[in-house]
Design a protein around this motif. Structure first.
Motif, PDB file in Angstrom:
ATOM      1  N   ARG A 417       0.869  -1.652  -0.291  1.00 28.97           N
ATOM      2  CA  ARG A 417      -0.121   0.083   0.022  1.00 28.97           C
ATOM      3  C   ARG A 417       1.032   1.482  -0.028  1.00 28.97           C
ATOM      4  O   ARG A 417       2.391   0.508   0.235  1.00 28.97           O
ATOM      5  CB  ARG A 417      -0.856   0.067   0.863  1.00 28.97           C
ATOM      6  CG  ARG A 417      -0.610   0.541   2.591  1.00 28.97           C
ATOM      7  CD  ARG A 417      -1.462   0.303   3.461  1.00 28.97           C
ATOM      8  NE  ARG A 417      -0.687   0.506   4.455  1.00 28.97           N
ATOM      9  CZ  ARG A 417      -1.395   1.393   6.437  1.00 28.97           C
ATOM     10  NH1 ARG A 417      -2.836   0.990   5.916  1.00 28.97           N
ATOM     11  NH2 ARG A 417      -0.692   0.774   7.207  1.00 28.97           N
ATOM     12  N   VAL A 418       0.852   2.221  -0.375  1.00 29.59           N
ATOM     13  CA  VAL A 418       1.174   3.661  -0.852  1.00 29.59           C
ATOM     14  C   VAL A 418       0.606   4.705   0.104  1.00 29.59           C
ATOM     15  O   VAL A 418      -1.096   4.430  -0.102  1.00 29.59           O
ATOM     16  CB  VAL A 418       1.261   4.081  -1.670  1.00 29.59           C
ATOM     17  CG1 VAL A 418       2.360   5.328  -2.100  1.00 29.59           C
ATOM     18  CG2 VAL A 418       1.292   3.295  -2.956  1.00 29.59           C
ATOM     19  N   MET A 419       0.427   5.321   1.231  1.00 29.56           N
ATOM     20  CA  MET A 419      -0.042   6.004   1.859  1.00 29.56           C
ATOM     21  C   MET A 419       0.604   7.390   1.865  1.00 29.56           C
ATOM     22  O   MET A 419       2.060   7.242   2.213  1.00 29.56           O
ATOM     23  CB  MET A 419      -0.218   4.967   3.720  1.00 29.56           C
ATOM     24  CG  MET A 419      -0.366   4.103   3.632  1.00 29.56           C
ATOM     25  SD  MET A 419      -2.300   4.558   3.256  1.00 29.56           S
ATOM     26  CE  MET A 419      -2.791   5.186   4.712  1.00 29.56           C
ATOM     27  N   ASP A 420       0.651   8.729   2.785  1.00 24.69           N
ATOM     28  CA  ASP A 420       0.624  10.224   2.939  1.00 24.69           C
ATOM     29  C   ASP A 420       0.975   9.773   4.172  1.00 24.69           C
ATOM     30  O   ASP A 420      -0.273  10.045   5.005  1.00 24.69           O
ATOM     31  CB  ASP A 420      -0.457  11.120   2.677  1.00 24.69           C
ATOM     32  CG  ASP A 420       0.169  12.331   3.834  1.00 24.69           C
ATOM     33  OD1 ASP A 420       1.329  11.966   3.038  1.00 24.69           O
ATOM     34  OD2 ASP A 420      -0.830  12.972   3.619  1.00 24.69           O
ATOM     35  N   TRP A 421       1.538  10.122   5.244  1.00 24.69           N
ATOM     36  CA  TRP A 421       2.017   9.947   6.480  1.00 24.69           C
ATOM     37  C   TRP A 421       2.094  11.766   6.889  1.00 24.69           C
ATOM     38  O   TRP A 421       2.478  12.565   6.788  1.00 24.69           O
ATOM     39  CB  TRP A 421       3.739   9.889   7.116  1.00 24.69           C
ATOM     40  CG  TRP A 421       3.800  10.044   8.174  1.00 24.69           C
ATOM     41  CD1 TRP A 421       4.154   8.702   9.610  1.00 24.69           C
ATOM     42  CD2 TRP A 421       4.860  10.667   8.881  1.00 24.69           C
ATOM     43  NE1 TRP A 421       4.439   9.606  10.405  1.00 24.69           N
ATOM     44  CE2 TRP A 421       4.795  10.754  10.081  1.00 24.69           C
ATOM     45  CE3 TRP A 421       5.080  12.211   7.934  1.00 24.69           C
ATOM     46  CZ2 TRP A 421       5.486  11.892  11.174  1.00 24.69           C
ATOM     47  CZ3 TRP A 421       6.120  12.835   9.107  1.00 24.69           C
ATOM     48  CH2 TRP A 421       5.854  12.650  10.584  1.00 24.69           C
ATOM     49  N   ASP A 422       1.617  11.897   8.267  1.00 22.81           N
ATOM     50  CA  ASP A 422       0.963  12.994   8.381  1.00 22.81           C
ATOM     51  C   ASP A 422       1.051  12.391  10.461  1.00 22.81           C
ATOM     52  O   ASP A 422       0.636  11.581  10.777  1.00 22.81           O
ATOM     53  CB  ASP A 422      -0.132  13.657   8.578  1.00 22.81           C
ATOM     54  CG  ASP A 422      -0.849  14.019   7.046  1.00 22.81           C
ATOM     55  OD1 ASP A 422       0.162  14.665   6.853  1.00 22.81           O
ATOM     56  OD2 ASP A 422      -1.423  13.703   6.414  1.00 22.81           O
ATOM     57  N   SER A 423       1.727  13.527  11.560  1.00 19.65           N
ATOM     58  CA  SER A 423       1.753  12.961  12.208  1.00 19.65           C
ATOM     59  C   SER A 423       1.027  13.606  13.122  1.00 19.65           C
ATOM     60  O   SER A 423       1.065  12.671  14.708  1.00 19.65           O
ATOM     61  CB  SER A 423       3.328  14.258  12.799  1.00 19.65           C
ATOM     62  OG  SER A 423       3.362  15.332  12.652  1.00 19.65           O
ATOM     63  N   GLY A 424      -0.129  14.578  13.179  1.00 18.10           N
ATOM     64  CA  GLY A 424      -0.682  14.264  13.986  1.00 18.10           C
ATOM     65  C   GLY A 424      -2.914  13.921  13.483  1.00 18.10           C
ATOM     66  O   GLY A 424      -3.281  13.733  14.024  1.00 18.10           O
TER      67      GLY A 424
END
Length: 465
Positions: A417-424
Motif C-alpha cells: 500500500r502507498v500512504m501519506d504520512w502525517d504526524s498529527g
C-alpha cells in the motif's frame, strides 16, 4: 480499480537491472564443489538408549516422501542407516552462502519432562567472502539449534558482532568447519567449548563420490571398544530433481509451508509427550528473538540475515546473482498524482510492503503500520517527505534499499500500500480504492496505477538476476 500494465516506456520509468547469465551464476558443478569444500566434519553425539535414533540419514530413507510414518520406519531399521547431508548455495557478487541441513527421523527423549516429535532437521549457514580465489575466504557460520541461532567466526575473519553477539570460534580440520550435534534433540553448534565428544558418538566426514572418493558409509554402532566410530556422508543438493525443494507443496511431506508432516504414533511419546508437525525445513528455520529477521532468511535472503548478525570490513552486496529460493522485487519509481495531505502540505508518501517469509506468512506483528528503517526483512516501511507531484521519481538511491527478496510460495508475491504520512492529522491513502494491492506474478516489469499514485516494479524469478 488498480491497473497493472507491462513496463514499456524507459523514458518515464527507471530501467530494470540488466539480467546476468543465470546458469553461469548458479552453476551446479561449481556449487557442489563449494559445498564439499566447506562441508562440516561433524560429530554426532549419541545415547546408548537409542543409538540409531541419533544417526544421520536422508529424509526419504524409507523410499518415499511420506513423512508421517518415518518414526515407525526408523524403529523398523535392522541396520544402521547410510548418512546424507543436504546443501544449497546462494550467492551475491561479494559472498557465497552455503547451507547444510542434517536430518534425523526422530527427535527423541528418555524423560517424561521432555517432548518428542517425528522428523528433525537442523543445520548451519556458512558465509564465504569471494576474494578472487577459487574457494574464497571462510568468514563465519550461523548454526540452528531448535529455536535459536548461534553465530561463530573463523580465524582471519573480517566479521565482528553486530545486532547478535558472537558465540564462539569455528575450529577447522583440513579447511572444513567442525560441528557438533546433540544426542536426542539434535541441536547443532560449532565443535569446541562445551560442545565436544563426551563419551560415545559418531564422526561424520564429507565424501566426494562423483570424483571416485568415498561413498556414503553406514557407521558402526558405538561400543566400549569403539566409542567414536567414523563414517562418510554424501551431500544432496536441496534443488536436485525430485528432491526436497520440489516437495515443498507436497501434502504428504509438509503439514504447512515449511513445516514437516509428523504425527503422534508408534513409540513416539512412550515415556515422554509427542507433538505433531514440529520439525521444519530450512526455509522454516527461525530464531525466536533475533529482531527483524524472519523465518527462512537463512535460505531466501541470507545476505540480510548475515548483515544483521555481523559487521564486516569488506565490501558486502545484498543483491543476489544466484538464489533459487527467491523472487527478486525491485521498486523502480514512484509517481504522486494527488495531494492527500491533511496538513495543507505536499503528501509524504510511504510504503508498507509485505512478502512471504519461509513459513508462508505475509504479515508480521509489530511491523504492520510502523515507519521503520526501510529494511526489515520480510516487511518494509519507508517514508519520503514532500516529493514533487506529477513526475516519476527514481527510488534507487532514494530508499535505504529498493530491492527485496521473497521466497517462492503459493501465496501472493507481495502486498503493498502507498500512504501519506502525517504526524498529527492521521495518515491518508495514496490509493483509490483504499486497499492493499496484491501481486501474484513472479517475473516481469509492471506499472501499477493506484489512482492517487503510480508505482513501477520489476520482478525476477531467480536463480539468476
Amino acid at each position: 480499480m488498480s491497473l497493472r500494465i507491462p513496463l514499456l516506456c524507459s523514458l518515464l520509468l527507471a530501467a530494470a537491472a540488466v539480467p546476468l547469465d543465470a546458469e553461469a551464476a548458479c552453476n551446479a558443478t561449481t556449487n557442489r564443489d563449494l559445498a564439499w569444500r566447506y562441508a562440516p566434519i561433524h560429530h554426532q553425539d549419541a545415547d546408548s538408549t537409542r543409538y540409531r535414533g541419533d544417526m544421520v540419514t536422508r529424509i526419504d530413507f524409507d523410499g518415499d516422501w511420506i513423512l508421517n510414518d518415518n518414526w515407525e520406519a526408523a524403529d523398523a531399521l535392522t541396520s544402521n542407516p547410510l548418512p546424507y547431508v543436504y546443501y544449497s548455495v546462494t550467492s551475491t557478487p561479494t559472498h557465497w552462502y552455503i547451507l547444510y541441513a542434517v536430518y534425523h527421523p526422530q527427535d527423541w527423549s528418555d524423560t517424561v519432562f521432555d517432548t518428542e516429535h517425528e522428523n528433525d532437521l537442523e543445520g548451519l549457514l556458512v558465509t564465504v567472502y569471494r576474494d578472487g580465489t577459487q574457494y574464497g575466504q571462510l568468514e563465519g557460520a550461523v548454526t540452528v539449534a531448535h529455536t535459536d541461532h548461534y553465530s561463530y567466526t573463523a580465524g582471519g575473519t573480517h566479521f565482528s558482532a553486530n545486532a547478535e553477539g558472537i558465540d564462539g570460534s569455528l575450529l577447522l580440520s583440513g579447511g572444513h568447519p567442525m560441528t557438533f550435534q546433540e544426542a536426542k534433540g539434535h541441536g547443532l553448534y560449532a565443535y569446541g567449548g562445551g560442545h565436544v565428544q563426551d563419551g560415545d558418538g559418531i564422526w561424520y566426514y564429507p565424501s566426494k563420490p562423483y570424483l571416485g572418493y568415498e561413498t556414503a558409509t553406514a557407521p558402526a554402532t558405538p561400543s566400549s571398544a569403539n566409542p567414536q566410530p567414523t563414517a562418510y556422508y554424501q551431500l544432496i543438493d536441496i534443488f536436485e530433481p525430485g528432491g526436497l525443494w520440489e516437495h515443498r507443496f507436497d501434502s504428504n511431506t509438509f503439514a504447512s509451508f515449511g513445516s514437516f508432516r509428523g504425527k503422534d504414533g508408534g513409540t513416539c511419546g512412550d515415556g515422554a509427550s509427542c507433538s505433531s508437525n514440529s520439525a521444519n525445513a530450512p526455509w522454516g528455520w527461525d530464531d525466536k528473538d533475533d529482531g527483524p529477521v524472519f523465518p527462512g532468511e537463512l535460505t531466501f535472503d541470507p545476505a540480510h540475515l548475515v548483515s544483521h548478525y555481523f559487521k564486516t570490513t569488506t565490501s558486502f552486496s545484498r543483491d543476489f546473482d544466484c538464489n533459487p529460493y527467491a523472487v527478486e522485487i525491485t521498486l523502480n519509481s514512484l509517481y504522486i498524482a494527488s495531494d492527500q495531505d491533511g496538513s495543507n502540505d505536499l503528501s509524504d508518501p510511504y510504503f508498507n510492503l509485505f512478502f512471504s517469509d519461509g513459513r508462508g506468512a505475509d504479515s508480521h506483528d509489530g511491523y504492520g503500520d510502523g515507519i521503520v528503517d526501510g529494511d526489515s526483512g520480510a516487511q518494509v516501511s519507508w517514508v519520503w517527505q514532500n516529493p514533487s507531484m506529477s513526475t516519476w521519481h527514481s527510488l534507487a538511491g532514494r530508499m535505504p534499499r529498493n530491492r527485496f527478496y521473497t521466497i517462492k510460495t503459493q501465496a501472493p508475491t507481495f502486498r503493498v500500500r502507498v500512504m501519506d504520512w502525517d504526524s498529527g492529522s492521521g495518515d491518508e491513502w495514496l490509493m483509490s480504492p483504499e486497499t492493499y494491492f496484491s501481486e501474484n506474478a513472479t517475473s516481469g516489469s509492471f506499472t501499477y496505477d493506484f489512482g492517487r499514485s503510480r508505482l513501477s516494479v520489476t520482478l525476477v524469478n531467480a536463480p539468476g538476476r
